[in-house]
Enzyme design. Structure first.
Site, PDB file in Angstrom:
ATOM      1  N   HIS A  16       7.490   2.556   4.998  1.00  0.00           N
ATOM      2  CA  HIS A  16       8.688   3.271   5.441  1.00  0.00           C
ATOM      3  C   HIS A  16       9.974   2.553   5.044  1.00  0.00           C
ATOM      4  CE1 HIS A  16       6.185   5.293   8.876  1.00  0.00           C
ATOM      5  NE2 HIS A  16       5.906   5.784   7.680  1.00  0.00           N
ATOM      6  N   HIS A  55       0.503   2.110   9.979  1.00  0.00           N
ATOM      7  CA  HIS A  55       0.920   1.005   9.111  1.00  0.00           C
ATOM      8  C   HIS A  55       2.268   1.251   8.436  1.00  0.00           C
ATOM      9  CE1 HIS A  55      -3.146  -0.400   9.824  1.00  0.00           C
ATOM     10  NE2 HIS A  55      -3.608   0.746   9.350  1.00  0.00           N
ATOM     11  N   CYS A  56       3.164   1.950   9.131  1.00  0.00           N
ATOM     12  CA  CYS A  56       4.476   2.286   8.560  1.00  0.00           C
ATOM     13  C   CYS A  56       4.313   2.974   7.202  1.00  0.00           C
ATOM     14  CB  CYS A  56       5.367   1.052   8.443  1.00  0.00           C
ATOM     15  SG  CYS A  56       5.851   0.354  10.028  1.00  0.00           S
ATOM     16  N   ALA A  57       3.311   3.834   7.126  1.00  0.00           N
ATOM     17  CA  ALA A  57       3.039   4.568   5.882  1.00  0.00           C
ATOM     18  C   ALA A  57       2.524   5.959   6.227  1.00  0.00           C
ATOM     19  CB  ALA A  57       2.032   3.808   5.022  1.00  0.00           C
TER      20      ALA A  57
END
Length: 406
Positions: free
Chosen positions: A124, A363-365
């Site tokens: 992100h 996972h910030c994805a």
């Protein structure tokens, strides 16, 4: 020097502790790595006996602190083979470094109708700043799609570039899949179209040597805390000619040349004009110790050990029923997986009961999760202090969870 994982582990105090009555198996270094005593001691020593505000101080403590800080800038420049230490800006981490580029270079160079290219595997931190910039100026965000094996559809990349492309922002290594992108050909293609290239190196610099001159990238950014250093400190590399043209994005002390209420303010030269306010000097000292520690071990030796460990882990995980692995065999640092139809949080909780620390979630994805049509994944990451025994404990733990949950 022969790499000894036992000697390395002895330098990390936390690795001797227990979790739930069992030895800690820390498989979460991709989120944040543990710190060796050399880093902890260097930062503590600075605060005990050497602390002072840097810059402009004529007394001994201030002068010494300033010298130590600038020596770390020099060490970091050697670590990534920059041409000059003055191409490096101290930032809080990768996220701030990318936001600095978006708000300084981006605001000055990206206009309505222009476009920026990212990929579907980005963290992100390498998506949201560009979304915000595009929304501000009326630019377009273009996306390189994924293949099912976690590699990029590189054949689509030439079709994404045009005369309005200003930037390619790409991760060096995926924080979820471990995919190492072919930066050399991607950077060459971008430059052929007159675009600049920013590389998110947060998941790369701890695994093998990085040479920014050989890559020929325009921006390279990484965090200290994933490199066995402190939190709250990172490095942004910018080619010198670009950096000198970029305006500051934060105002305050240390980044000015003159301030006048009637005539306005002039800036000091780069990189210092991007370092407003009192810096995280203790964190910088700790980062320097981390760079020294890793360099002494040798990144090539670390890479060889970690790759052997990764190959062993992937082969052993084949014995776990109903285990889905995401990404290709050739990967760096991380293994993302799901066990049957069980939520990653449940699997991670069971592993924690067995003393095994893995990361669970998106996972910030989130775009990557959407591509694989899952809400979350478990992620085990392998670092230079992890062992074959810890891999075996992970495999045994997953087998046990499968027997319990079905």
């Amino acid at each position: 020097m022969t790499f000894s994982v036992d000697k390395v582990r002895a330098d990390f105090p936390v690795l001797s502790r227990e979790v739930n009555g069992l030895p800690l198996a820390y498989l979460d270094s991709a989120a944040s790595a543990q710190k060796p005593s050399q880093v902890i001691d260097a930062e503590a020593e600075f605060y005990r006996h050497g602390y002072a505000a840097v810059h402009r101080g004529i007394h001994t403590l201030s002068a010494q602190a300033t010298e130590k800080m600038e020596n770390v800038r020099k060490r970091a420049s050697l670590f990534i083979n920059a041409r000059s230490a003055e191409e490096l800006v101290f930032v809080r981490g990768t996220t701030e470094g990318i936001n600095l580029v978006a708000n300084s270079w981006g605001n000055s160079n990206v206009r309505a109708g222009d476009n920026i290219i990212i990929s579907q595997m980005e963290h992100h931190a390498n998506i949201v700043p560009w979304q915000m910039l595009c929304a501000r100026v009326g630019a377009e965000l273009r996306v390189i799609p994924l293949n099912p094996d976690g590699t990029l559809q590189l054949e689509t990349l030439p079709t994404l570039f045009d005369e309005k492309t200003r930037l390619l922002a790409i991760t060096h290594v995926s924080n979820v899949l471990g995919t190492e992108n072919p930066l050399a050909e991607m950077i060459t293609l971008a430059h052929q179209h007159g675009a600049k290239v920013l590389v998110d190196g947060a998941q790369a610099v701890m695994h093998h040597p990085v040479d920014v001159q050989a890559l020929d990238c325009d921006f390279y950014v990484f965090s200290g805390h994933k490199l066995y250093g402190p939190t709250g400190i990172g490095i942004l590399y910018v080619k010198e000619a670009l950096l000198q043209e970029m305006p500051p994005w934060e105002g305050g002390g240390s980044m000015i040349a003159t301030v006048s209420l009637s005539e306005g303010t002039t800036w000091t030269k780069a990189p210092w004009r991007f370092e407003a306010g009192t810096p995280n000097t203790g964190g910088i000292i700790g980062l320097g110790a981390a760079l020294e520690y890793v360099s002494a071990l040798g990144l090539n030796s670390i890479a060889e050990y970690e790759q052997n460990l990764m190959h062993y882990a992937l082969s052993q995980l084949e014995s776990v029923p109903d285990l889905t692995l995401y990404g290709q065999q050739n990967r760096l640092g991380v293994i993302a997986f799901n066990l049957g139809k069980h939520h990653a949080y449940d699997v991670g909780s069971f592993l924690d009961n067995y003393g095994i620390a893995v990361r669970t979630g998106h996972h910030c994805a989130m775009p990557l999760m959407a591509y694989y049509n899952v809400p979350a994944m478990c992620r085990a990451s392998l670092a230079m202090y992890n062992t074959h025994e810890e891999v075996e404990r992970l495999v045994t733990g997953l087998q046990r969870i499968h027997r319990l949950l079905g």
